[in-house]
Write an enzyme that holds these catalytic residues in place. Structure first.
Site, PDB file in Angstrom:
ATOM      1  N   LYS A   1       5.477  -4.731  -4.212  1.00  0.00           N
ATOM      2  CA  LYS A   1       6.885  -4.656  -3.859  1.00  0.00           C
ATOM      3  C   LYS A   1       7.342  -5.202  -2.547  1.00  0.00           C
ATOM      4  O   LYS A   1       8.103  -5.920  -2.351  1.00  0.00           O
ATOM      5  CB  LYS A   1       7.484  -3.524  -4.364  1.00  0.00           C
TER       6      LYS A   1
ATOM      7  N   TRP B   1      -3.250  -2.639  -1.534  1.00  0.00           N
ATOM      8  CA  TRP B   1      -2.983  -3.941  -1.749  1.00  0.00           C
ATOM      9  C   TRP B   1      -3.639  -4.563  -0.773  1.00  0.00           C
ATOM     10  O   TRP B   1      -3.543  -4.547   0.350  1.00  0.00           O
ATOM     11  CB  TRP B   1      -1.436  -4.146  -1.673  1.00  0.00           C
TER      12      TRP B   1
ATOM     13  N   ARG C   1       3.927  -0.411  -4.548  1.00  0.00           N
ATOM     14  CA  ARG C   1       3.438  -0.950  -3.372  1.00  0.00           C
ATOM     15  C   ARG C   1       2.208  -1.671  -3.430  1.00  0.00           C
ATOM     16  O   ARG C   1       1.824  -2.348  -2.341  1.00  0.00           O
ATOM     17  CB  ARG C   1       3.710   0.126  -2.537  1.00  0.00           C
TER      18      ARG C   1
ATOM     19  N   CYS D   1       0.892  -1.039  -0.117  1.00  0.00           N
ATOM     20  CA  CYS D   1       0.118   0.013   0.168  1.00  0.00           C
ATOM     21  C   CYS D   1       0.974   1.252   0.032  1.00  0.00           C
ATOM     22  O   CYS D   1       1.842   1.436   0.661  1.00  0.00           O
ATOM     23  CB  CYS D   1      -0.962   0.025   1.191  1.00  0.00           C
TER      24      CYS D   1
ATOM     25  N   HIS E   1      13.080 -38.063  -7.839  1.00  0.00           N
ATOM     26  CA  HIS E   1      12.313 -38.468  -6.500  1.00  0.00           C
ATOM     27  C   HIS E   1      10.928 -38.006  -6.607  1.00  0.00           C
ATOM     28  O   HIS E   1      10.214 -38.031  -5.647  1.00  0.00           O
ATOM     29  CB  HIS E   1      12.870 -38.133  -5.181  1.00  0.00           C
TER      30      HIS E   1
ATOM     31  N   GLU F   1      15.291 -19.428  -8.130  1.00  0.00           N
ATOM     32  CA  GLU F   1      14.828 -18.173  -8.301  1.00  0.00           C
ATOM     33  C   GLU F   1      14.421 -17.709  -9.779  1.00  0.00           C
ATOM     34  O   GLU F   1      13.434 -17.074 -10.223  1.00  0.00           O
ATOM     35  CB  GLU F   1      16.192 -17.045  -8.216  1.00  0.00           C
TER      36      GLU F   1
ATOM     37  N   LYS G   1      10.819 -15.940 -10.662  1.00  0.00           N
ATOM     38  CA  LYS G   1      10.719 -14.947 -11.624  1.00  0.00           C
ATOM     39  C   LYS G   1       9.402 -15.102 -12.807  1.00  0.00           C
ATOM     40  O   LYS G   1       8.629 -14.395 -12.963  1.00  0.00           O
ATOM     41  CB  LYS G   1      11.923 -14.516 -12.367  1.00  0.00           C
TER      42      LYS G   1
ATOM     43  N   GLU H   1       5.931 -15.087 -10.994  1.00  0.00           N
ATOM     44  CA  GLU H   1       5.584 -13.980 -10.460  1.00  0.00           C
ATOM     45  C   GLU H   1       4.932 -13.184 -11.557  1.00  0.00           C
ATOM     46  O   GLU H   1       4.018 -12.441 -11.638  1.00  0.00           O
ATOM     47  CB  GLU H   1       6.845 -13.150  -9.919  1.00  0.00           C
TER      48      GLU H   1
ATOM     49  N   ASN I   1      -1.655   1.772   6.211  1.00  0.00           N
ATOM     50  CA  ASN I   1      -0.885   0.656   5.745  1.00  0.00           C
ATOM     51  C   ASN I   1      -0.700  -0.254   7.006  1.00  0.00           C
ATOM     52  O   ASN I   1      -0.318   0.306   8.257  1.00  0.00           O
ATOM     53  CB  ASN I   1       0.209   1.376   5.197  1.00  0.00           C
ATOM     54  N   GLY I   2      -0.802  -1.510   6.731  1.00  0.00           N
ATOM     55  CA  GLY I   2      -0.799  -2.448   7.977  1.00  0.00           C
ATOM     56  C   GLY I   2      -1.876  -3.306   8.143  1.00  0.00           C
ATOM     57  O   GLY I   2      -2.765  -3.361   7.274  1.00  0.00           O
TER      58      GLY I   2
HETATM   59  O1  M6R Z   1      12.214  -6.441   0.578  1.00  0.00           O
HETATM   60  P1  M6R Z   1      12.787  -7.956   0.549  1.00  0.00           P
HETATM   61  O2  M6R Z   1      13.831  -8.469   0.176  1.00  0.00           O
HETATM   62  O3  M6R Z   1      12.651  -8.457   2.202  1.00  0.00           O
HETATM   63  O4  M6R Z   1      11.430  -8.965   0.110  1.00  0.00           O
HETATM   64  C1  M6R Z   1      11.348 -10.278   0.037  1.00  0.00           C
HETATM   65  C2  M6R Z   1      10.161 -10.616  -0.760  1.00  0.00           C
HETATM   66  O5  M6R Z   1       8.948 -10.218  -0.422  1.00  0.00           O
HETATM   67  C3  M6R Z   1      10.503 -10.297  -2.385  1.00  0.00           C
HETATM   68  O6  M6R Z   1      12.083 -10.837  -2.701  1.00  0.00           O
HETATM   69  C4  M6R Z   1       9.653 -11.025  -3.182  1.00  0.00           C
HETATM   70  O7  M6R Z   1       9.677 -12.461  -3.446  1.00  0.00           O
HETATM   71  C5  M6R Z   1      10.057 -10.406  -4.751  1.00  0.00           C
HETATM   72  N1  M6R Z   1       8.764 -10.301  -5.293  1.00  0.00           N
HETATM   73  C6  M6R Z   1      10.516 -11.430  -5.770  1.00  0.00           C
HETATM   74  O8  M6R Z   1      10.730 -10.751  -6.884  1.00  0.00           O
END
Ligand code: M6R
Length: 609
Positions: free
Chosen positions: A604, A74, A27, A2, A505, A482, A486, A489, A100-101
Site C-alpha cells: 500500500k 514486503w 502494507r 511492511c 505517433h 489511471e 488500475k 495493478e 521497516n525501511g
Molecule cells: O500514498 P501515496 O499517494 O503517496 O502513494 C503513491 C503511490 O504509491 C500509489 O498511488 C500507488 O500508485 C497505488 N498503488 C495506486 O493504486
C-alpha cells in the site's frame, strides 16, 4: 511498506500481535513472523506467505507471553522465504528485531560485524540491527540501541525485544513511521494506527531520531541526540468500522462505493456560494503566496501523480498559473530550479511515500514553500509541509487507490476554484462551478446504482485479453493513465494509457481485432477530435469501449460498447469518468480469481526508495 507490531502489557501478546498483522497486511504480505519473550528464551516463528500461514503455524502452540513483536513483509533485500522473514535475531537469539525501511550501508556494516565474528542467517539488510546491538551491548540496552542507530545510514522504523531487558520493548524510527498506542496497563507499537485502534485511541507518533523505551505502564522517549523528549499524546478518531470490509468482497470495492460519501466529506464546509469561492482553512496563511505564485510544482507518485496532472490542467485553465507535475523520485535527484515565488504542492494518500517525502525535503532545502494534499492525518508529509489540505477520504486499505484519487481530484477542483476566483473568475462563474461540484456526489451515486451490471458484462467479455489501451484527451488524459494503472495493478493485464491523439505517433501499431481500447469521449471542447481518434482505431479493427456523456446517442454509432456518465463541467468530468474504469479493473481482476486487495509485488505505501 511492511507492517510492524509490538506488544507489552498485562495480556497475552499473541492476540494483539496476530490481529495487528492481519490489519497491517495491506502494507506487505510476502512473509510474516513473530517473536515472543518467554521465561528464558525467545520463541520465534517465521513463514513465507500470508499472515494466515503464520497464524495456522502457531495456532496449536500453547504460547503465553506478555511481550512480543511481529512483522508482515514486503521484500526489498532477499527473496521472500522463511529465513528472510522478520523478526531477525543476534547470534545468541537473545535480541529479536522487526524492521521497516532500507539500511543503505548494510554491506559495510555486515563486513564489520562478520570480522567481529557475527554469524548471519539471512540475505536481508535488516539483520545487521540485532547484530549491531549485540556488538554494542554492555549492560545498557538503550545505550546499545543508540549506538547502533548512529551507525545506520538509510531509513528505519524498528522494534526490539531482548532477554537482557525482559520488561521492555524498544522502538526507534528514522524515516519510517511508528506510532505507539497507550492502553490500560499495556502499550502497542505499530507502523500504523490500524493495528492499534481496537485497543486504544491515545497515541504517540514517534519522530525521526526518537528511541522509545516501553514497559507495560511507562513510556520514555529519547531523541537520538537531544536526550529526553516529552511526546504529545494525541487522541485519534479513527473507528474500527472504517477499517473493516462491512460485507463487501474486497476493500477496493467498498472504497469505490464510498466515493460519493467521501466527496461530500472533502467539500463539506469548503464552499461559499455567496462569494462563489472555495474556502481552504488549512492553507489560509499561504493563499496570497499561491495567488501571486509565478509557478506551482506538483510532486507525487503513482495515482497521486495522476491526480496532480488533473490538478495541473485545472489550475492552469481556471487560474492561469503555470503548473508542472513531477514524480517525487525524479524531482529528488534533479537539480530543480526553484525561484522565490515558486510553490510546491506534494500529493500523497499515505503521507509516507519515501520518494515524495524526500522531494518535499529537497524542495524545502531550496527554500520553497511546500504545501500538502494528504489523506492520512498526522503522517510524515502532513507534518513536514508548511501547511496543507486533508482530503478526508478515511482509511484506504485496498492497495489500488480509488477513493483517495477521487478526494485528491476534488481537492484540486476546490483549489483551482479558489485561485481562479482570486485571479480571474467572476462571482457568477464561481457559483456555476459550485453548483456543478455539489451535484457530483449524487451523480456518482446514480452511476454506482446502475453501472455495475453493465461493467460486469464487459469484464466477463474482456477478462482474458492480454493487452488494453486507454485513451483520453485534456482533463481525461490522466484518467486514461489511471484507468490503465488500475487494470495493471490488480489484474496483471498489460495496459497503456495514452493521450488519444498521440496514438498515431506509435501505439496505433498495436491495434488489431484483439485490442480493446477504452476511450473517454465525453461531450467536452475536444469531443470531435476524440471521435476522429476513435475512427482511426475502428479503421484498424480495434474494439472500442467508450465512456461518453449521457444524451450523446450518436456515440453508439462509432463504438462497440458505450458507458454513459452524467454531464458536468469539462474540468469536473474526471470525477465521473474514472468510476467505470475503476469498476472495470475491479471486476476483471475478480473474474480472473485474483486477490484484488493484495496484488502481487505491491504494497500500500511505498516507504522505501
Ligand atoms: O500514498 P501515496 O499517494 O503517496 O502513494 C503513491 C503511490 O504509491 C500509489 O498511488 C500507488 O500508485 C497505488 N498503488 C495506486 O493504486
Amino acid at each position: 511498506m511492511c507492517g510492524i507490531v509490538g506488544y507489552i502489557g498485562k495480556n497475552n501478546a499473541v492476540k494483539p500481535l496476530i490481529d495487528g498483522l492481519y490489519r497491517l497486511e495491506y502494507r506487505g504480505y510476502d512473509s510474516a513472523g513473530i517473536a515472543l519473550l518467554t521465561q528464558d528464551n525467545i520463541f520465534l516463528k517465521k513463514v513465507a506467505g500470508r499472515v494466515n500461514e503464520l497464524d495456522k503455524a502457531i495456532r496449536n502452540e500453547p504460547l503465553q507471553s506478555h511481550i512480543g513483536i511481529a512483522h508482515t513483509r514486503w521484500a526489498t533485500h532477499g527473496v521472500p522465504n522463511d529465513i528472510n522473514a522478520h523478526p531477525h535475531t543476534d547470534c545468541k537469539n537473545q535480541i529479536a528485531v522487526v524492521h521497516n525501511g532500507i539500511i543503505e550501508n548494510f554491506r559495510t556494516l555486515k563486513q564489520f560485524l562478520v570480522k567481529k565474528g557475527h554469524k548471519f542467517q539471512s540475505e536481508t539488510d535488516s539483520e545487521v540491527i540485532p547484530h549491531l546491538i549485540e556488538e554494542f551491548y554492555d549492560g545498557d540496552l538503550m545505550a546499545a540501541v543508540r549506538k547502533a542507530c548512529s551507525y545506520i545510514k538509510g531509513t528505519y522504523g524498528f522494534v526490539i525485544i531482548s532477554l537482557a531487558s525482559p520488561g521492555y520493548i524498544i522502538a526507534s524510527r528514522m524515516g519510517s513511521p511508528l506510532v505507539i498506542g497507550r492502553g490500560k496497563g499495556e502499550y502497542i507499537v505499530a507502523s500504523d494506527l490500524a493495528a492499534i485502534i481496537s485497543y486504544t485511541n491515545e497515541v504517540i507518533y514517534l519522530k525521526d531520531g526518537d528511541i522509545a523505551e516501553i514497559s507495560s505502564d511507562h513510556l520514555r522517549v529519547e531523541g537520538c541526540e537531544s536526550g529526553m523528549v516529552f511526546p504529545e499524546i494525541e487522541k485519534v478518531n479513527l473507528t474500527l468500522e472504517q477499517i473493516e470490509r462491512r460485507g463487501y468482497k474486497h476493500f477496493m470495492l467498498k472504497e469505490i462505493y464510498e466515493q460519493p460519501i467521501i466527496l461530500r466529506d472533502t467539500i463539506r464546509g469548503r464552499l461559499n456560494y455567496e462569494d462563489g469561492i472555495a474556502r481552504l482553512n488549512g492553507i489560509s496563511n499561504y493563499i496570497e503566496d499561491l495567488r501571486d505564485a509565478d509557478r506551482i510544482i506538483i510532486i507525487a507518485c503513482g495515482t497521486s501523480w495522476h491526480a496532480g496532472l488533473i490538478g495541473e490542467y485545472m489550475i492552469e485553465s481556471l487560474a492561469e498559473i503555470p503548473v508542472e507535475v513531477e514524480y517525487g523520485s525524479e524531482f529528488r535527484y534533479r537539480r530543480p530550479v526553484l525561484k522565490k515565488g515558486t510553490i510546491c504542492i506534494v500529493v500523497s494518500q499515505s503521507g509516507e511515500t519515501a520518494d515524495t517525502l524526500a522531494a518535499l525535503r529537497e524542495a524545502k532545502r531550496h527554500g520553497a514553500t511546500v504545501l500538502g494534499i494528504c489523506n492520512v492525518v498526522g503522517s510524515s508529509i502532513a507534518r513536514e509541509t508548511d501547511a496543507g489540505i486533508y482530503i478526508h477520504a478515511g482509511p484506504e486499505i485496498g492497495v489500488a487507490s480509488t477513493k483517495a484519487f477521487m478526494g485528491q481530484i476534488m481537492t484540486f477542483a476546490l483549489l483551482s476554484l479558489l485561485l481562479g476566483r482570486l485571479r480571474r473568475l467572476s462571482v457568477d462563474e464561481g457559483r456555476d462551478i459550485i453548483n456543478a461540484i455539489e451535484k457530483i456526489p449524487d451523480q456518482l451515486q446514480s452511476l454506482l446504482d446502475k453501472l455495475p451490471d453493465k461493467i460486469k458484462k464487459l469484464a466477463r467479455t474482456f477478462k482474458d485479453h492480454r493487452n488494453f489501451l486507454y485513451l483520453g484527451r485534456g482533463y481525461n488524459f490522466p484518467v486514461a493513465l489511471e484507468g490503465a494503472l488500475k487494470l495493471k495493478e490488480i489484474s496483471y493485464i498489460h495496459a497503456e494509457g495514452y493521450p488519444a491523439a498521440e496514438m498515431k505517433h506509435g501505439p496505433i501499431a498495436l491495434i488489431d481485432k484483439n485490442m480493446p481500447v477504452v476511450v473517454i469521449a465525453i461531450k467536452d471542447a475536444i469531443y470531435d477530435k476524440v471521435i476522429s481518434n476513435i475512427e482511426e482505431i475502428r479503421a484498424r479493427q480495434g474494439i472500442v469501449i467508450a465512456v461518453g456523456s449521457e444524451g450523446d446517442t450518436q456515440l453508439k454509432k462509432y463504438v462497440d460498447y458505450v458507458i454513459y456518465v452524467p454531464e458536468t463541467m469539462d474540468h469536473l468530468y474526471p470525477l465521473l469518468t474514472i468510476l467505470p474504469l475503476q469498476l472495470l479493473a475491479y471486476y476483471i481482476a475478480d473474474y480472473r480469481g485474483l486477490d484484488v486487495d493484495k496484488p502481487r509485488n505491491l504494497a500500500k505505501s511505498v516507504t522505501v526508495e
